[in-house]
Scaffold this motif. Sequence first.
Motif, PDB file in Angstrom:
ATOM      1  N   ALA A   5     -11.115  37.586  55.198  1.00  0.00           N
ATOM      2  CA  ALA A   5     -10.253  38.492  54.065  1.00  0.00           C
ATOM      3  C   ALA A   5     -10.279  37.736  53.051  1.00  0.00           C
ATOM      4  N   TRP A   6     -11.302  36.913  52.575  1.00  0.00           N
ATOM      5  CA  TRP A   6     -11.243  35.951  51.319  1.00  0.00           C
ATOM      6  C   TRP A   6     -11.240  36.876  50.059  1.00  0.00           C
ATOM      7  N   ASP A  12      -5.209  40.439  41.876  1.00  0.00           N
ATOM      8  CA  ASP A  12      -4.902  41.727  41.313  1.00  0.00           C
ATOM      9  C   ASP A  12      -4.854  42.734  42.586  1.00  0.00           C
ATOM     10  N   ALA A  13      -4.897  42.320  43.842  1.00  0.00           N
ATOM     11  CA  ALA A  13      -4.943  43.077  45.035  1.00  0.00           C
ATOM     12  C   ALA A  13      -3.412  43.506  45.244  1.00  0.00           C
ATOM     13  N   PRO A  14      -3.181  44.536  45.651  1.00  0.00           N
ATOM     14  CA  PRO A  14      -1.805  45.036  45.919  1.00  0.00           C
ATOM     15  C   PRO A  14      -1.304  44.514  47.136  1.00  0.00           C
ATOM     16  N   ALA A  15      -0.003  43.963  47.254  1.00  0.00           N
ATOM     17  CA  ALA A  15       0.587  43.343  48.363  1.00  0.00           C
ATOM     18  C   ALA A  15       0.543  44.245  49.547  1.00  0.00           C
ATOM     19  N   PRO A  52      -8.246  57.969  51.663  1.00  0.00           N
ATOM     20  CA  PRO A  52      -8.368  58.634  50.229  1.00  0.00           C
ATOM     21  C   PRO A  52      -7.078  57.981  49.410  1.00  0.00           C
ATOM     22  N   ASP A  53      -6.098  57.220  50.168  1.00  0.00           N
ATOM     23  CA  ASP A  53      -5.167  56.560  49.101  1.00  0.00           C
ATOM     24  C   ASP A  53      -5.439  54.965  49.325  1.00  0.00           C
ATOM     25  N   ALA A  54      -6.396  54.634  49.501  1.00  0.00           N
ATOM     26  CA  ALA A  54      -6.578  53.211  49.317  1.00  0.00           C
ATOM     27  C   ALA A  54      -7.008  52.807  47.859  1.00  0.00           C
ATOM     28  N   THR A  55      -6.436  51.589  47.553  1.00  0.00           N
ATOM     29  CA  THR A  55      -6.841  50.863  46.370  1.00  0.00           C
ATOM     30  C   THR A  55      -8.330  50.566  46.479  1.00  0.00           C
ATOM     31  N   VAL A  56      -9.091  50.730  45.603  1.00  0.00           N
ATOM     32  CA  VAL A  56     -10.555  50.276  45.542  1.00  0.00           C
ATOM     33  C   VAL A  56     -10.657  49.020  44.503  1.00  0.00           C
ATOM     34  N   LEU A  57     -11.033  48.015  44.973  1.00  0.00           N
ATOM     35  CA  LEU A  57     -11.482  46.871  44.014  1.00  0.00           C
ATOM     36  C   LEU A  57     -12.778  46.861  44.063  1.00  0.00           C
TER      37      LEU A  57
END
Lengths: 480, 211
Positions: A5-6, A12-15, A52-57
């Motif tokens: 999970a590095w 900036d990744a949401p908790a 579709p709801d995922a935050t994409v980084l």
Amino acid sequence: MWFPAWSLGRPDAPAEGAVLVVDTKAGVVACSGVDSDVGPGMPRRQAEALCPDATVLIRDIGEEARRFEPVVCQVEELIPRVEVIEPGKLLIPVTGAVKYYGGEPEVVELLQGKMTAAGHDVRLGLADGPFAAEWAARIAEPGTPLVIEDTRRFLSTLDVGTLSGHDDIVSVFRWLGVTTLGSLADLPREAIASRFGAEGLDVHRLAHGQDRVVGPRPIPPELAVEATYEDPLESLDQLAFAAKATAARLMVGLHREGMSPFRVTTELEAADGTVRSRVWRSMSPFSESALADRVWWQARAWVDTGVIPGGVVRIRLDPSDLSGAGRQLGMFEDVMSQVEAERAFARAQAIVGPEAVLQAQPQGGRLPTEQVDWRQWGEPESKPERSTDDPWPGATPSPAPALIPPRPTRFEVEWEGGIPTRVRLGTRWEPVTTWAGPWRLTGRWWRDEESVDRYQIVTSAGAFLCTVGSDGTFLAGIYD
Amino acid sequence: MTDRWDLSTRLIEPAPDLLVAQPGRIVELAGMAGMGLTRIGYRMLSEASRRSPMAVVDVRGWASPAAAWEAGIDRDNLVIVRCAESSTWGQLVAALCEGVPTVYAEVPSAVRDRDLRRLAALIRARQVRVVLRPLRGELPGGIAHLRIRAVGVVWEGAEVGHGRLTHRRLVLEASGKGAAGMVRQIEVEDAGEDAVHVVSGVVSRASGRAG
């Protein structure tokens, strides 16, 4: 040692909630809080469709390397000569440590304990050779290191798909019914050599647990390269260029000798005399751009964490493993011209930006713009989104237009009773001598695409491909 | 539409060396977009592209690799470099010519003659195969070893709503040192494959002294 999970640990990744970390070409790199169907390696669009709801980084390897640097230092406090494959993946030679700490279980427990205490989700695998160790770590349960006693037996259960980077040969193995490394290892070595050549021998060795043969090839000391700077390099841009230039010098020298490095020690000296070094390893020989990337990631990690105070005054790259197959040249390939061309393209990237230096491969599609899959120069070729093997009924026939506008461009055409009569080229009107079409292109209504008709229009000044829809006529290509 | 050049009865034969770019000798392709010169340029470099990397400098961002592949350019060796800025064009092409043995470059109209001449000297010194395609007008004299100007193009295959474009015949005018100082007309047939054929009997016709 693998930190699955590095990539997700970035600031900036949401908790909470679903997160996807994606690479522009490799698809999903890491994910959390998503459907179980989604996993690393999945194409980005497919993953986005499932979540579709995922935050994409977008993956930032330089930032990951910067965060990873303290972890590498923690490991080095226990065992020296750690080799970094990429941020989140380490190879640790434990022969000496096993003797020092009293056994393999003690070593892995020590490492596991240290990492767990630091709050890292880590998987540990111990085996003979990097390939087996990597897959042991991937299979290991969280918090439970996997120590492989019999490497050959462990490998025999793995799927041939674990031979990453050998996709073509793996697909042939599958077609032949060879689906596990065990069944591959059972095949006679001579037969593999005669049918698949050097690449076949490489994967056969891996299946046998022999990994890559490390031969004691002498390394001339002059092959290490060093660059010193009177004025310390303080900005990251300066470091990036210096890293690229130094990597280029190293590769030129190695190519002259017919070698390519699997392992390179990067050493940086700070203005105050502090010297830092780190070993980077690759499972396949480093290319110039891959090596430059690693030097740059490492330099950025050290500068950002403040362990190189006052800027960099010296960069040294030391190739420390040149054995094995190295870089196999084609029969007509000129080593120097290839290296010079790569350097020229790297300079072009510096002038116009990496996004403007492109390579392409064909892919399926109906319009000429859809039939090309672009990638930045230096990136590995990936599977195109749309297969060219599919039939693509209604695709624009060949020959392909030589010039295709990147954006829809209005094209003035005069029509009489549905027949094109003349077109406007610059300031003048040119009569249409003949034309072909219309060919209907039915749009995907669920994406609000409208249906358009395509025409090939011929004038005495050339031929043009255009699309006609409800909002007018647009140029789709020039047959130049 | 083929009556402008009566082509139907002529034999065709492989393209002569005139249509193969030579190291260190700049070829200029002059003519407006649509006259078929891009594909001719690709064909002039296709053989070299199979042996070594090739760069296409794309000023407008319109270059399609699919046409280059059809013209015989090796897919793995082709790199397209987009450069919309006239100010960096010279620096970019010079950097490419330092290492890439085969270059096709569109030339923006704002490039200074002085820069073009320095670039030409570099190309000659590095023995690079270069095809230059000015987007407007022609290159200043003394730069191109061979200038190829499009005179006309005839497309075949499409007939008032039927069929599709299949092949074309181009009338080209070659001049400069590469054409032995004469202005020569060539008719070539391009069937969208990896070959250019010259219509026999027309290739060597000299139509006047080079200007």
